[in-house]
Structures are given as structure tokens and as C-alpha cells.
Design a protein around this motif. Structure first.
Motif, PDB file in Angstrom:
ATOM      1  N   ILE A 111       0.853  -1.186   0.000  1.00 32.42           N
ATOM      2  CA  ILE A 111       0.000   0.000   0.000  1.00 32.42           C
ATOM      3  C   ILE A 111       0.890   1.238   0.000  1.00 32.42           C
ATOM      4  CG2 ILE A 111      -1.802   1.259   1.238  1.00 32.42           C
ATOM      5  CD1 ILE A 111      -2.259  -1.471   2.762  1.00 32.42           C
ATOM      6  N   ASP A 112       0.568   2.208  -0.843  1.00 36.72           N
ATOM      7  CA  ASP A 112       1.295   3.472  -0.878  1.00 36.72           C
ATOM      8  C   ASP A 112       0.275   4.603  -0.915  1.00 36.72           C
ATOM      9  OD1 ASP A 112       3.796   5.045  -1.254  1.00 36.72           O
ATOM     10  OD2 ASP A 112       2.774   5.617  -3.120  1.00 36.72           O
ATOM     11  N   GLY A 113       0.432   5.575  -0.047  1.00 39.77           N
ATOM     12  CA  GLY A 113      -0.502   6.696  -0.019  1.00 39.77           C
ATOM     13  C   GLY A 113       0.193   7.970   0.417  1.00 39.77           C
ATOM     14  N   ASP A 114      -0.330   9.090  -0.038  1.00 36.84           N
ATOM     15  CA  ASP A 114       0.216  10.395   0.292  1.00 36.84           C
ATOM     16  C   ASP A 114      -0.922  11.382   0.541  1.00 36.84           C
ATOM     17  OD1 ASP A 114       3.110  10.004  -0.123  1.00 36.84           O
ATOM     18  OD2 ASP A 114       2.499   9.598  -2.183  1.00 36.84           O
ATOM     19  N   SER A 115      -0.592  12.433   1.230  1.00 34.11           N
ATOM     20  CA  SER A 115      -1.472  13.586   1.382  1.00 34.11           C
ATOM     21  C   SER A 115      -0.601  14.802   1.123  1.00 34.11           C
ATOM     22  CB  SER A 115      -2.075  13.633   2.788  1.00 34.11           C
ATOM     23  OG  SER A 115      -2.887  14.788   2.912  1.00 34.11           O
ATOM     24  N   ASP A 116      -0.918  15.539   0.088  1.00 33.08           N
ATOM     25  CA  ASP A 116      -0.133  16.699  -0.318  1.00 33.08           C
ATOM     26  C   ASP A 116      -1.075  17.898  -0.300  1.00 33.08           C
ATOM     27  OD1 ASP A 116       1.635  18.494  -1.428  1.00 33.08           O
ATOM     28  OD2 ASP A 116       1.935  17.368  -3.287  1.00 33.08           O
ATOM     29  N   GLU A 117      -0.849  18.823   0.632  1.00 37.76           N
ATOM     30  CA  GLU A 117      -1.783  19.938   0.738  1.00 37.76           C
ATOM     31  C   GLU A 117      -1.072  21.276   0.927  1.00 37.76           C
ATOM     32  OE1 GLU A 117      -3.255  20.053   5.323  1.00 37.76           O
ATOM     33  OE2 GLU A 117      -4.223  18.590   4.035  1.00 37.76           O
ATOM     34  N   TYR A 118      -1.719  22.310   0.404  1.00 42.97           N
ATOM     35  CA  TYR A 118      -1.279  23.693   0.548  1.00 42.97           C
ATOM     36  C   TYR A 118      -2.368  24.472   1.274  1.00 42.97           C
ATOM     37  CZ  TYR A 118       2.335  22.951  -3.001  1.00 42.97           C
ATOM     38  OH  TYR A 118       3.434  22.506  -3.695  1.00 42.97           O
ATOM     39  N   THR A 119      -1.981  25.292   2.225  1.00 46.72           N
ATOM     40  CA  THR A 119      -2.910  26.258   2.803  1.00 46.72           C
ATOM     41  C   THR A 119      -2.509  27.633   2.277  1.00 46.72           C
ATOM     42  OG1 THR A 119      -1.556  26.565   4.778  1.00 46.72           O
ATOM     43  CG2 THR A 119      -3.285  24.900   4.886  1.00 46.72           C
ATOM     44  N   TYR A 120      -3.508  28.488   2.103  1.00 48.56           N
ATOM     45  CA  TYR A 120      -3.292  29.801   1.508  1.00 48.56           C
ATOM     46  C   TYR A 120      -3.708  30.900   2.463  1.00 48.56           C
ATOM     47  CZ  TYR A 120      -2.574  27.333  -2.865  1.00 48.56           C
ATOM     48  OH  TYR A 120      -2.076  26.515  -3.832  1.00 48.56           O
ATOM     49  N   ALA A 121      -3.110  32.080   2.271  1.00 49.59           N
ATOM     50  CA  ALA A 121      -3.437  33.250   3.086  1.00 49.59           C
ATOM     51  C   ALA A 121      -4.893  33.634   2.864  1.00 49.59           C
ATOM     52  CB  ALA A 121      -2.512  34.409   2.741  1.00 49.59           C
ATOM     53  N   ALA A 122      -5.663  33.760   3.932  1.00 47.78           N
ATOM     54  CA  ALA A 122      -7.101  34.027   3.841  1.00 47.78           C
ATOM     55  C   ALA A 122      -7.456  35.344   3.148  1.00 47.78           C
ATOM     56  CB  ALA A 122      -7.727  33.977   5.235  1.00 47.78           C
ATOM     57  N   PRO A 123      -6.718  36.439   3.353  1.00 49.62           N
ATOM     58  CA  PRO A 123      -7.146  37.705   2.734  1.00 49.62           C
ATOM     59  C   PRO A 123      -7.184  37.675   1.209  1.00 49.62           C
ATOM     60  CG  PRO A 123      -5.580  38.140   4.492  1.00 49.62           C
ATOM     61  CD  PRO A 123      -5.604  36.648   4.280  1.00 49.62           C
ATOM     62  N   THR A 124      -6.252  36.926   0.572  1.00 43.66           N
ATOM     63  CA  THR A 124      -6.216  36.936  -0.892  1.00 43.66           C
ATOM     64  C   THR A 124      -6.463  35.570  -1.509  1.00 43.66           C
ATOM     65  OG1 THR A 124      -3.844  36.484  -0.980  1.00 43.66           O
ATOM     66  CG2 THR A 124      -4.522  38.815  -0.880  1.00 43.66           C
ATOM     67  N   LEU A 126      -4.130  33.740  -2.512  1.00 48.69           N
ATOM     68  CA  LEU A 126      -3.102  33.609  -3.546  1.00 48.69           C
ATOM     69  C   LEU A 126      -1.751  33.172  -3.001  1.00 48.69           C
ATOM     70  CD1 LEU A 126      -3.902  36.870  -5.541  1.00 48.69           C
ATOM     71  CD2 LEU A 126      -4.601  34.534  -6.091  1.00 48.69           C
ATOM     72  N   THR A 127      -1.475  33.474  -1.742  1.00 48.82           N
ATOM     73  CA  THR A 127      -0.155  33.223  -1.178  1.00 48.82           C
ATOM     74  C   THR A 127      -0.126  31.898  -0.425  1.00 48.82           C
ATOM     75  OG1 THR A 127       0.095  35.607  -0.881  1.00 48.82           O
ATOM     76  CG2 THR A 127       1.657  34.193   0.290  1.00 48.82           C
ATOM     77  N   PRO A 128       0.660  30.924  -0.891  1.00 52.77           N
ATOM     78  CA  PRO A 128       0.769  29.675  -0.128  1.00 52.77           C
ATOM     79  C   PRO A 128       1.474  29.938   1.202  1.00 52.77           C
ATOM     80  CG  PRO A 128       1.638  29.393  -2.359  1.00 52.77           C
ATOM     81  CD  PRO A 128       1.404  30.860  -2.149  1.00 52.77           C
ATOM     82  N   LEU A 129       0.891  29.456   2.297  1.00 52.19           N
ATOM     83  CA  LEU A 129       1.485  29.631   3.619  1.00 52.19           C
ATOM     84  C   LEU A 129       2.200  28.374   4.094  1.00 52.19           C
ATOM     85  CD1 LEU A 129      -1.367  31.502   5.510  1.00 52.19           C
ATOM     86  CD2 LEU A 129       0.704  32.468   4.495  1.00 52.19           C
ATOM     87  N   ILE A 130       1.539  27.246   3.967  1.00 54.76           N
ATOM     88  CA  ILE A 130       2.084  25.985   4.468  1.00 54.76           C
ATOM     89  C   ILE A 130       1.925  24.919   3.388  1.00 54.76           C
ATOM     90  CG2 ILE A 130       1.857  24.174   6.211  1.00 54.76           C
ATOM     91  CD1 ILE A 130       0.597  26.281   8.056  1.00 54.76           C
ATOM     92  N   HIS A 131       2.982  24.145   3.213  1.00 53.77           N
ATOM     93  CA  HIS A 131       2.918  22.991   2.310  1.00 53.77           C
ATOM     94  C   HIS A 131       3.172  21.748   3.166  1.00 53.77           C
ATOM     95  CE1 HIS A 131       4.696  20.516  -1.210  1.00 53.77           C
ATOM     96  NE2 HIS A 131       3.418  20.267  -1.061  1.00 53.77           N
TER      97      HIS A 131
END
Length: 170
Positions: A111-124, A126-131
Motif C-alpha cells: 500500500i502506498d498513499g500520500d497527502s499533499d496539501e497547501y494552505t493559503y493566506a485568507a485575505p487573498t 493567492l499566497t501559499p502559507l504551508i505545504h
């Protein structure tokens, strides 16, 4: 002989413009069972599983800008893959006055699995905050044996043993 394959595909809109959950799932399995003239059976099976999940989430500001606007807050991709197999041999026989059914076999799963997520700045949105990237791979292998003994027509005793090995990677 048997075989089965399937595909599931779903594209959902979560109620906000641009916000989606997409799932794509493909799977299959198959196998064979052979019965031999001396009474033994051999059974073998294989399977595979592939799933891709995508999700994005939008945040709606509380007051300014207007609530009709939403900004990207999260984007996530979750791919998973798995495959496995099993083989089992069994045979009934008489030993003295007692009936036995002996079985031995092995099974395997990867079994192989991943979770790849980006969080973005709420005001716009557009800006990735956390990867964040999480996930890994697992491998399972087992061997087993069993003897089903008919002591009397109303009493059966089962003797069995199983040994498993597993590893986690990444």
C-alpha cells in the motif's frame, strides 16, 4: 476463474463557486481455483486498487470584502495505490478414524498513499502559507497453516498458526 474491474469517478461542487471534491477510483481483482483428482485444491487471488482524491476549500470573509467573494484556503491531493495476492492449498484426508482438512498458504499486500496539501493566506487566497506532505508505504507478508480435525461428528478441533511480517517506509 473470476475477474472483476470497476471504475468510480465523482466530481462534486461543494456549493461555492470553484470549490470541488473530485474522486477517481479504479480497482480490480481476479483469481482461480483448481481442484485436483486426489482431492486437493489450490486457490490464487490478486487485486489492485488506485484512488486519487482532490479537494479545495474556499473561505468566505466575515465582513470585508463582501460575502459574495471567497478566497482559496486549502488545496489537497491524496493519491493511493495498493496491490496484493494470496495463494492457498488445501486437502481433506482420513487419518485413522478422523477426518482432517489441511490448509497452507501465503498472502501479500503493498500500500502506498500520500497527502499533499497547501494552505493559503485568507485575505487573498493567492499566497501559499504551508505545504504539508505526509504519507508512506506499507508492505505485509504472511504465511499460515491450519488443520481442521473432526474428533467426533459433533466435535471439531482446529489447530492453526500464522506468521506475519510488515514494514513501513517513508
Amino acid at each position: 476463474l473470476f475477474a472483476r474491474i470497476g471504475v468510480f469517478d465523482e466530481d462534486r461542487n461543494n456549493g461555492k463557486i470553484g470549490e470541488v471534491n473530485d474522486t477517481s477510483w479504479k480497482y480490480g481483482n481476479g483469481g482461480a481455483r483448481l481442484r485436483f483428482s486426489e482431492g486437493s485444491n489450490v486457490e490464487a487471488r490478486v487485486f489492485f486498487d488506485n484512488e486519487d482524491f482532490f479537494q479545495n476549500t474556499y473561505a468566505v470573509p466575515a465582513a470585508t470584502p463582501p460575502r459574495s467573494q471567497s478566497n482559496l484556503s486549502l488545496e489537497k491531493t491524496v493519491p493511493t495505490d495498493a496491490f496484493g495476492s494470496m495463494v492457498q492449498w488445501s486437502r481433506p484426508f482420513q487419518l485413522g478414524s478422523r477426518s482432517h482438512v489441511v490448509s497452507v498458504g501465503t498472502d501479500f499486500r503493498w500500500i502506498d498513499g500520500d497527502s499533499d496539501e497547501y494552505t493559503y493566506a485568507a485575505p487573498t487566497g493567492l499566497t501559499p502559507l504551508i505545504h504539508r506532505v505526509a504519507g508512506g508505504t506499507q508492505r505485509f507478508v504472511g504465511v499460515f497453516g491450519q488443520d481442521l480435525i473432526e474428533v467426533t461428528p459433533k466435535l471439531q478441533v482446529t489447530l492453526s498458526a500464522r506468521v506475519d511480517s510488515w514494514s513501513n517506509y517513508d
